[in-house]
Design a protein around this motif. Structure first.
Motif, PDB file in Angstrom:
ATOM      1  N   ASN A  48       0.859  -1.171   0.000  1.00  0.00           N
ATOM      2  CA  ASN A  48       0.000   0.000   0.000  1.00  0.00           C
ATOM      3  C   ASN A  48       0.904   1.231   0.000  1.00  0.00           C
ATOM      4  OD1 ASN A  48       0.540   0.832   2.775  1.00  0.00           O
ATOM      5  ND2 ASN A  48      -0.783  -0.855   3.430  1.00  0.00           N
ATOM      6  N   PRO A  49       0.347   2.425  -0.092  1.00  0.00           N
ATOM      7  CA  PRO A  49       1.200   3.617  -0.151  1.00  0.00           C
ATOM      8  C   PRO A  49       2.107   3.821   1.069  1.00  0.00           C
ATOM      9  CG  PRO A  49      -1.025   4.160  -0.855  1.00  0.00           C
ATOM     10  CD  PRO A  49      -1.052   2.760  -0.335  1.00  0.00           C
ATOM     11  N   ARG A  50       1.744   3.267   2.203  1.00  0.00           N
ATOM     12  CA  ARG A  50       2.528   3.494   3.427  1.00  0.00           C
ATOM     13  C   ARG A  50       3.477   2.357   3.769  1.00  0.00           C
ATOM     14  NH1 ARG A  50       0.150   6.644   8.020  1.00  0.00           N
ATOM     15  NH2 ARG A  50       1.857   7.965   7.421  1.00  0.00           N
ATOM     16  N   TYR A  51       3.208   1.138   3.260  1.00  0.00           N
ATOM     17  CA  TYR A  51       4.040  -0.008   3.649  1.00  0.00           C
ATOM     18  C   TYR A  51       3.994  -1.075   2.568  1.00  0.00           C
ATOM     19  CZ  TYR A  51       5.861  -3.981   6.274  1.00  0.00           C
ATOM     20  OH  TYR A  51       6.602  -5.049   6.693  1.00  0.00           O
ATOM     21  N   GLU A  52       5.140  -1.652   2.303  1.00  0.00           N
ATOM     22  CA  GLU A  52       5.223  -2.800   1.408  1.00  0.00           C
ATOM     23  C   GLU A  52       6.109  -3.834   2.079  1.00  0.00           C
ATOM     24  OE1 GLU A  52       6.806  -4.056  -3.026  1.00  0.00           O
ATOM     25  OE2 GLU A  52       6.428  -1.934  -2.585  1.00  0.00           O
ATOM     26  N   GLY A  53       5.596  -5.035   2.221  1.00  0.00           N
ATOM     27  CA  GLY A  53       6.380  -6.095   2.842  1.00  0.00           C
ATOM     28  C   GLY A  53       5.484  -7.166   3.428  1.00  0.00           C
ATOM     29  N   LYS A  54       6.071  -7.950   4.304  1.00  0.00           N
ATOM     30  CA  LYS A  54       5.353  -9.054   4.929  1.00  0.00           C
ATOM     31  C   LYS A  54       4.892  -8.655   6.319  1.00  0.00           C
ATOM     32  CE  LYS A  54       7.749 -12.486   2.276  1.00  0.00           C
ATOM     33  NZ  LYS A  54       8.478 -13.727   2.242  1.00  0.00           N
ATOM     34  N   ILE A  55       3.716  -9.115   6.676  1.00  0.00           N
ATOM     35  CA  ILE A  55       3.173  -8.885   8.010  1.00  0.00           C
ATOM     36  C   ILE A  55       2.790 -10.218   8.627  1.00  0.00           C
ATOM     37  CG2 ILE A  55       2.350  -6.546   7.519  1.00  0.00           C
ATOM     38  CD1 ILE A  55      -0.481  -7.783   7.227  1.00  0.00           C
ATOM     39  N   GLN A  56       2.778 -10.249   9.945  1.00  0.00           N
ATOM     40  CA  GLN A  56       2.358 -11.450  10.658  1.00  0.00           C
ATOM     41  C   GLN A  56       0.905 -11.293  11.064  1.00  0.00           C
ATOM     42  OE1 GLN A  56       5.288 -11.739  13.810  1.00  0.00           O
ATOM     43  NE2 GLN A  56       6.543 -13.057  12.529  1.00  0.00           N
ATOM     44  N   MET A  57       0.203 -12.413  11.015  1.00  0.00           N
ATOM     45  CA  MET A  57      -1.198 -12.425  11.399  1.00  0.00           C
ATOM     46  C   MET A  57      -1.383 -13.478  12.492  1.00  0.00           C
ATOM     47  SD  MET A  57      -2.788 -11.974   7.605  1.00  0.00           S
ATOM     48  CE  MET A  57      -4.451 -11.816   8.192  1.00  0.00           C
ATOM     49  N   TYR A  58      -2.187 -13.117  13.487  1.00  0.00           N
ATOM     50  CA  TYR A  58      -2.378 -13.942  14.674  1.00  0.00           C
ATOM     51  C   TYR A  58      -3.849 -14.296  14.836  1.00  0.00           C
ATOM     52  CZ  TYR A  58       2.093 -11.691  15.648  1.00  0.00           C
ATOM     53  OH  TYR A  58       3.373 -11.224  15.556  1.00  0.00           O
ATOM     54  N   PRO A  59      -4.151 -15.430  15.494  1.00  0.00           N
ATOM     55  CA  PRO A  59      -5.553 -15.762  15.762  1.00  0.00           C
ATOM     56  C   PRO A  59      -6.200 -14.696  16.645  1.00  0.00           C
ATOM     57  CG  PRO A  59      -4.129 -17.647  16.237  1.00  0.00           C
ATOM     58  CD  PRO A  59      -3.244 -16.462  16.004  1.00  0.00           C
ATOM     59  N   ASN A  60      -7.437 -14.375  16.343  1.00  0.00           N
ATOM     60  CA  ASN A  60      -8.168 -13.361  17.095  1.00  0.00           C
ATOM     61  C   ASN A  60      -8.205 -13.692  18.584  1.00  0.00           C
ATOM     62  OD1 ASN A  60      -9.796 -10.942  17.157  1.00  0.00           O
ATOM     63  ND2 ASN A  60     -11.545 -12.280  17.541  1.00  0.00           N
ATOM     64  N   ASP A  61      -8.402 -14.952  18.941  1.00  0.00           N
ATOM     65  CA  ASP A  61      -8.447 -15.347  20.353  1.00  0.00           C
ATOM     66  C   ASP A  61      -7.114 -15.049  21.060  1.00  0.00           C
ATOM     67  OD1 ASP A  61     -11.003 -16.251  19.963  1.00  0.00           O
ATOM     68  OD2 ASP A  61     -10.513 -18.385  20.108  1.00  0.00           O
ATOM     69  N   PHE A  62      -6.005 -15.275  20.373  1.00  0.00           N
ATOM     70  CA  PHE A  62      -4.693 -14.974  20.944  1.00  0.00           C
ATOM     71  C   PHE A  62      -4.548 -13.471  21.183  1.00  0.00           C
ATOM     72  CE2 PHE A  62      -0.337 -13.537  19.995  1.00  0.00           C
ATOM     73  CZ  PHE A  62       0.298 -14.038  21.123  1.00  0.00           C
ATOM     74  N   LEU A  63      -4.973 -12.663  20.228  1.00  0.00           N
ATOM     75  CA  LEU A  63      -4.885 -11.211  20.387  1.00  0.00           C
ATOM     76  C   LEU A  63      -5.780 -10.732  21.534  1.00  0.00           C
ATOM     77  CD1 LEU A  63      -4.771 -10.138  16.642  1.00  0.00           C
ATOM     78  CD2 LEU A  63      -2.876 -10.201  18.275  1.00  0.00           C
ATOM     79  N   ASN A  64      -6.936 -11.371  21.696  1.00  0.00           N
ATOM     80  CA  ASN A  64      -7.799 -11.031  22.839  1.00  0.00           C
ATOM     81  C   ASN A  64      -7.094 -11.335  24.148  1.00  0.00           C
ATOM     82  OD1 ASN A  64      -9.935 -10.122  21.230  1.00  0.00           O
ATOM     83  ND2 ASN A  64     -10.945 -12.113  21.216  1.00  0.00           N
ATOM     84  N   GLU A  65      -6.382 -12.468  24.225  1.00  0.00           N
ATOM     85  CA  GLU A  65      -5.634 -12.808  25.434  1.00  0.00           C
ATOM     86  C   GLU A  65      -4.531 -11.784  25.702  1.00  0.00           C
ATOM     87  OE1 GLU A  65      -4.028 -16.739  25.597  1.00  0.00           O
ATOM     88  OE2 GLU A  65      -6.005 -17.671  25.656  1.00  0.00           O
ATOM     89  N   CYS A  66      -3.853 -11.362  24.636  1.00  0.00           N
ATOM     90  CA  CYS A  66      -2.806 -10.342  24.799  1.00  0.00           C
ATOM     91  C   CYS A  66      -3.394  -9.053  25.337  1.00  0.00           C
ATOM     92  CB  CYS A  66      -2.101 -10.097  23.453  1.00  0.00           C
ATOM     93  SG  CYS A  66      -1.025 -11.438  22.927  1.00  0.00           S
ATOM     94  N   LYS A  67      -4.569  -8.703  24.873  1.00  0.00           N
ATOM     95  CA  LYS A  67      -5.237  -7.493  25.373  1.00  0.00           C
ATOM     96  C   LYS A  67      -5.590  -7.657  26.838  1.00  0.00           C
ATOM     97  CE  LYS A  67      -9.013  -4.356  24.321  1.00  0.00           C
ATOM     98  NZ  LYS A  67     -10.155  -4.092  23.461  1.00  0.00           N
ATOM     99  N   ASP A  68      -6.101  -8.823  27.192  1.00  0.00           N
ATOM    100  CA  ASP A  68      -6.459  -9.085  28.603  1.00  0.00           C
ATOM    101  C   ASP A  68      -5.231  -9.043  29.515  1.00  0.00           C
ATOM    102  OD1 ASP A  68      -9.092  -9.386  27.787  1.00  0.00           O
ATOM    103  OD2 ASP A  68      -9.049 -11.585  27.835  1.00  0.00           O
ATOM    104  N   LYS A  69      -4.065  -9.432  28.986  1.00  0.00           N
ATOM    105  CA  LYS A  69      -2.823  -9.404  29.765  1.00  0.00           C
ATOM    106  C   LYS A  69      -2.205  -8.014  29.824  1.00  0.00           C
ATOM    107  CE  LYS A  69      -1.330 -14.111  28.603  1.00  0.00           C
ATOM    108  NZ  LYS A  69      -0.301 -14.877  27.876  1.00  0.00           N
ATOM    109  N   GLY A  70      -2.788  -7.072  29.089  1.00  0.00           N
ATOM    110  CA  GLY A  70      -2.259  -5.711  29.081  1.00  0.00           C
ATOM    111  C   GLY A  70      -1.130  -5.481  28.071  1.00  0.00           C
ATOM    112  N   LEU A  71      -0.942  -6.441  27.168  1.00  0.00           N
ATOM    113  CA  LEU A  71       0.103  -6.291  26.161  1.00  0.00           C
ATOM    114  C   LEU A  71      -0.333  -5.390  25.005  1.00  0.00           C
ATOM    115  CD1 LEU A  71       1.361  -9.983  26.038  1.00  0.00           C
ATOM    116  CD2 LEU A  71       2.427  -8.044  27.185  1.00  0.00           C
ATOM    117  N   LEU A  72      -1.624  -5.317  24.788  1.00  0.00           N
ATOM    118  CA  LEU A  72      -2.169  -4.469  23.708  1.00  0.00           C
ATOM    119  C   LEU A  72      -2.977  -3.353  24.307  1.00  0.00           C
ATOM    120  CD1 LEU A  72      -3.376  -7.153  21.138  1.00  0.00           C
ATOM    121  CD2 LEU A  72      -1.435  -5.621  20.919  1.00  0.00           C
TER     122      LEU A  72
END
Length: 72
Positions: A48-72
């Protein structure tokens, strides 16, 4: 023997989950947590105009856990 937790749900990038760019420091923190938790990640190439490259994608449930732990 500890069993590996199975995460369900869609795979999201941090950008998709947060609604804005996460930045390198937060990205590294989540990648470390994923590696520590042995989470399967997916890699996606984007361009896209701001970034070109590879990104990592994580399961939504894992990201919810990270949020609950205060990481996000």
């Amino acid at each position: 023997m500890k069993t590996k937790k199975q995460y369900k749900g869609d795979y999201l990038s941090l950008y998709d989950y947060l609604g804005h760019a996460a930045g390198g420091e937060l990205g590294q923190k989540i990648a470390y947590e994923a590696a520590k938790s042995k989470v399967n990640i997916q890699i996606k190439s984007i361009r896209n105009p701001r970034y070109e490259g590879k990104i990592q994608m994580y399961p939504n449930d894992f990201l919810n856990e990270c949020k609950d732990k205060g990481l996000l």
